[in-house]
Design a protein around this motif. Structure first.
Motif, PDB file in Angstrom:
ATOM      1  N   ALA A  57       0.775  -1.163   0.158  1.00  9.52           N
ATOM      2  CA  ALA A  57       0.081  -0.047  -0.262  1.00  9.52           C
ATOM      3  C   ALA A  57       0.994   1.221   0.023  1.00  9.52           C
ATOM      4  CB  ALA A  57      -0.884   0.004   1.210  1.00  9.52           C
ATOM      5  N   ALA A  58       1.934   1.198   0.715  1.00  3.82           N
ATOM      6  CA  ALA A  58       2.831   2.410   0.805  1.00  3.82           C
ATOM      7  C   ALA A  58       3.607   2.545  -0.608  1.00  3.82           C
ATOM      8  CB  ALA A  58       3.888   2.334   1.809  1.00  3.82           C
ATOM      9  N   ALA A  59       3.687   1.448  -1.255  1.00  2.00           N
ATOM     10  CA  ALA A  59       4.501   1.658  -2.507  1.00  2.00           C
ATOM     11  C   ALA A  59       3.428   2.170  -3.636  1.00  2.00           C
ATOM     12  CB  ALA A  59       4.924   0.342  -3.007  1.00  2.00           C
ATOM     13  N   ILE A  60       2.196   1.809  -3.442  1.00  2.00           N
ATOM     14  CA  ILE A  60       1.032   2.304  -4.513  1.00  2.00           C
ATOM     15  C   ILE A  60       0.728   3.691  -3.943  1.00  2.00           C
ATOM     16  CG2 ILE A  60      -1.282   2.225  -4.942  1.00  2.00           C
ATOM     17  CD1 ILE A  60      -1.285  -0.804  -4.580  1.00  2.00           C
ATOM     18  N   THR A  61       0.914   4.101  -2.724  1.00  2.00           N
ATOM     19  CA  THR A  61       0.477   5.666  -2.452  1.00  2.00           C
ATOM     20  C   THR A  61       1.653   6.356  -2.961  1.00  2.00           C
ATOM     21  OG1 THR A  61      -0.633   4.820  -0.447  1.00  2.00           O
ATOM     22  CG2 THR A  61       0.150   7.129  -0.502  1.00  2.00           C
ATOM     23  N   LEU A  62       2.756   5.949  -2.629  1.00  2.00           N
ATOM     24  CA  LEU A  62       4.021   6.693  -2.943  1.00  2.00           C
ATOM     25  C   LEU A  62       4.086   7.045  -4.803  1.00  2.00           C
ATOM     26  CD1 LEU A  62       6.703   8.415  -2.222  1.00  2.00           C
ATOM     27  CD2 LEU A  62       7.931   6.140  -2.343  1.00  2.00           C
ATOM     28  N   THR A  63       3.757   5.914  -5.299  1.00  2.00           N
ATOM     29  CA  THR A  63       3.660   5.823  -6.682  1.00  2.00           C
ATOM     30  C   THR A  63       2.740   6.994  -7.441  1.00  2.00           C
ATOM     31  OG1 THR A  63       4.518   3.534  -7.200  1.00  2.00           O
ATOM     32  CG2 THR A  63       3.371   4.562  -8.953  1.00  2.00           C
ATOM     33  N   GLY A  64       1.494   7.073  -6.732  1.00  3.84           N
ATOM     34  CA  GLY A  64       0.374   7.894  -6.952  1.00  3.84           C
ATOM     35  C   GLY A  64       0.614   9.275  -6.836  1.00  3.84           C
ATOM     36  N   PRO A 103      -7.446   3.678   2.737  1.00  2.00           N
ATOM     37  CA  PRO A 103      -8.135   2.216   3.081  1.00  2.00           C
ATOM     38  C   PRO A 103      -7.439   1.254   2.791  1.00  2.00           C
ATOM     39  CG  PRO A 103      -9.689   4.044   2.307  1.00  2.00           C
ATOM     40  CD  PRO A 103      -8.360   4.562   2.051  1.00  2.00           C
ATOM     41  N   LEU A 104      -6.324   1.245   1.920  1.00  2.00           N
ATOM     42  CA  LEU A 104      -5.781   0.202   1.309  1.00  2.00           C
ATOM     43  C   LEU A 104      -4.805  -0.341   2.400  1.00  2.00           C
ATOM     44  CD1 LEU A 104      -4.085   1.287  -2.243  1.00  2.00           C
ATOM     45  CD2 LEU A 104      -6.075  -0.066  -1.705  1.00  2.00           C
ATOM     46  N   PHE A 105      -4.321   0.522   3.507  1.00  2.00           N
ATOM     47  CA  PHE A 105      -3.683   0.113   4.492  1.00  2.00           C
ATOM     48  C   PHE A 105      -4.313  -0.775   5.378  1.00  2.00           C
ATOM     49  CE2 PHE A 105      -1.565   3.621   2.776  1.00  2.00           C
ATOM     50  CZ  PHE A 105      -0.190   3.603   2.801  1.00  2.00           C
ATOM     51  N   SER A 106      -3.538  -1.696   6.512  1.00  2.00           N
ATOM     52  CA  SER A 106      -4.138  -2.583   7.341  1.00  2.00           C
ATOM     53  C   SER A 106      -4.600  -1.880   8.692  1.00  2.00           C
ATOM     54  CB  SER A 106      -2.990  -3.708   7.719  1.00  2.00           C
ATOM     55  OG  SER A 106      -2.174  -3.237   8.456  1.00  2.00           O
ATOM     56  N   MET A 107      -5.052  -2.661   9.634  1.00  2.00           N
ATOM     57  CA  MET A 107      -5.632  -2.051  10.746  1.00  2.00           C
ATOM     58  C   MET A 107      -4.302  -2.060  11.835  1.00  2.00           C
ATOM     59  SD  MET A 107      -8.631  -0.891  10.350  1.00  2.00           S
ATOM     60  CE  MET A 107      -9.021  -0.231  11.833  1.00  2.00           C
ATOM     61  N   ALA A 108      -3.174  -2.507  11.396  1.00  2.00           N
ATOM     62  CA  ALA A 108      -1.859  -2.531  12.275  1.00  2.00           C
ATOM     63  C   ALA A 108      -1.635  -1.194  12.811  1.00  2.00           C
ATOM     64  CB  ALA A 108      -0.844  -3.223  11.489  1.00  2.00           C
ATOM     65  N   THR A 229     -15.517  12.466   4.669  1.00  2.00           N
ATOM     66  CA  THR A 229     -16.307  12.016   5.815  1.00  2.00           C
ATOM     67  C   THR A 229     -16.970  10.881   5.588  1.00  2.00           C
ATOM     68  OG1 THR A 229     -16.114  14.265   6.974  1.00  2.00           O
ATOM     69  CG2 THR A 229     -17.615  12.864   7.892  1.00  2.00           C
ATOM     70  N   ALA A 230     -17.879  10.979   4.561  1.00  2.00           N
ATOM     71  CA  ALA A 230     -18.858   9.944   4.193  1.00  2.00           C
ATOM     72  C   ALA A 230     -17.926   8.840   3.532  1.00  2.00           C
ATOM     73  CB  ALA A 230     -19.630  10.471   3.005  1.00  2.00           C
ATOM     74  N   TYR A 231     -16.746   9.190   2.937  1.00  2.00           N
ATOM     75  CA  TYR A 231     -15.614   8.193   2.342  1.00  2.00           C
ATOM     76  C   TYR A 231     -15.164   7.291   3.581  1.00  2.00           C
ATOM     77  CZ  TYR A 231     -11.576   6.228  -0.010  1.00  2.00           C
ATOM     78  OH  TYR A 231     -10.816   5.628  -0.946  1.00  2.00           O
ATOM     79  N   ALA A 233     -16.320   6.933   6.529  1.00  2.00           N
ATOM     80  CA  ALA A 233     -17.252   6.290   7.258  1.00  2.00           C
ATOM     81  C   ALA A 233     -18.004   4.989   6.681  1.00  2.00           C
ATOM     82  CB  ALA A 233     -18.544   7.203   7.612  1.00  2.00           C
ATOM     83  N   ALA A 234     -17.758   5.028   5.193  1.00  2.00           N
ATOM     84  CA  ALA A 234     -18.307   3.899   4.330  1.00  2.00           C
ATOM     85  C   ALA A 234     -17.481   2.759   4.814  1.00  2.00           C
ATOM     86  CB  ALA A 234     -18.354   4.238   2.814  1.00  2.00           C
ATOM     87  N   PHE A 235     -16.157   3.059   5.006  1.00  2.00           N
ATOM     88  CA  PHE A 235     -15.119   1.908   5.387  1.00  2.00           C
ATOM     89  C   PHE A 235     -15.421   1.371   6.782  1.00  2.00           C
ATOM     90  CE2 PHE A 235     -13.214   3.375   1.454  1.00  2.00           C
ATOM     91  CZ  PHE A 235     -12.759   2.036   0.852  1.00  2.00           C
ATOM     92  N   GLY A 236     -16.317   2.031   7.810  1.00  2.00           N
ATOM     93  CA  GLY A 236     -16.405   1.703   8.971  1.00  2.00           C
ATOM     94  C   GLY A 236     -15.474   2.217  10.021  1.00  2.00           C
ATOM     95  N   TYR A 237     -14.667   3.073   9.411  1.00  2.00           N
ATOM     96  CA  TYR A 237     -13.787   3.844  10.454  1.00  2.00           C
ATOM     97  C   TYR A 237     -14.288   4.747  11.503  1.00  2.00           C
ATOM     98  CZ  TYR A 237     -10.566   2.426   7.036  1.00  2.00           C
ATOM     99  OH  TYR A 237      -9.643   1.702   5.970  1.00  2.00           O
TER     100      TYR A 237
END
Length: 285
Positions: A57-64, A103-108, A229-231, A233-237
């Motif tokens: 996820a970090a690699a994808i985020t950095l690439t983006g 949201p790509l990242f884990s709950m760690a 905020t809606a985004y 919340a949709a993932f349940g955070y």
């Protein structure tokens, strides 16, 4: 003064209580952000606890993030986009696209540090370019106001550092961080774009700002804040309520007022600071 009056009349809270609450919540925040890694563990042991998913996820985020900079870098090389507009579009898109990847990242526990690597790396890049340790004339042209590399050590660096700190201190489990980044990116960015193009009537207390620019700040920051905020919340955070959406509008109103003031500080500091301060009073974290 009108904005302040509107803010406190909508909230109907006592000023002393608000200040006291802010002190308490700020103390809690500092405790949660006190250290990047536990002192009782080695770096290798801490790294071993991070799921492979977070590295991906970090690699994808950095690439983006780098892709956005590269895109506007290419536009600058070809002179296909006016420099000020290019700089503001980078300002708007970088932070907003960055949050889309959360949201790509884990709950760690260490996931937020992996996510923060992208803006932190961008900050290091700004330092390298600003000091002349790295060479990229097109990127300097796209990111700076006057084309000087030393400018990257100001606004662009402050922008990267602010988003890094917000990520580490609030992360996706609190709407405060998302709303602060939304105000920094969408609010501040569109205020400049709309104000320069359509602004004719200046603010009475700041001749460099316009009514339409401040209105654009409030409108776009509110919409994007509610959207993120809606985004999340949709993932349940967290659970989004109508009171929370109303609170994001109050945060945006406060940040818009702060951006309109003739302050000596950079907007990349004042806007997110005010958004965080008001957000800590009104939003859960």
């Amino acid at each position: 003064m009108i904005a302040h009056g509107l803010l406190f009349s909508m909230l109907n809270i006592d000023i002393k209580f608000a200040i006291f609450h802010l002190e308490v919540t700020f103390t809690r925040l500092m405790c949660s952000c006190a250290a990047f890694t536990p002192s009782s563990r080695s770096f290798m042991a801490a790294a071993a606890e991070v799921p492979v998913l977070d590295f991906v996820a970090a690699a994808i985020t950095l690439t983006g993030a780098l892709s956005i900079l590269q895109f506007f870098d290419e536009l600058a090389k070809r002179d296909l986009l006016e420099k000020k507009l290019s700089r503001k579009l980078v300002h708007i898109l970088s932070g907003l696209v960055f949050m889309l990847f959360w949201p790509l990242f884990s709950m760690a526990p260490y996931a937020k540090y992996m996510a923060a690597f992208a803006p932190a790396a961008n900050g290091l890049r700004m330092i390298g370019l600003g000091l002349g340790l790295l060479k990229n004339d097109a990127l300097v042209k796209a990111m700076s106001r006057e084309g000087g590399r030393r400018e990257l050590l100001k606004g662009p660096l402050y922008y990267a550092l602010t988003i890094t700190l917000i990520t580490l201190c609030f992360w996706r489990n609190s709407p405060v961080g998302a709303v602060a980044v939304a105000n920094l990116c969408a609010g501040d960015g569109f205020a400049d774009i709309v104000g320069r193009k359509y602004g004719t009537k200046k603010l009475p207390y700041n001749n460099s700002k316009t009514f339409i620019g401040s209105l654009a700040f409030f409108a776009l920051a509110s919409l994007v804040s509610m959207g993120y905020t809606a985004y999340f919340a949709a993932f349940g955070y967290f659970e989004a309520t109508w009171r929370m959406y109303l609170a994001t509008m109050v945060v945006s109103l406060s940040a818009a007022f702060a951006e309109s003031l003739p302050l000596p500080l950079d907007d990349n500091f004042t806007v997110p600071f005010v958004a965080v301060a008001v957000g800590m009073l009104l939003l859960p974290f």
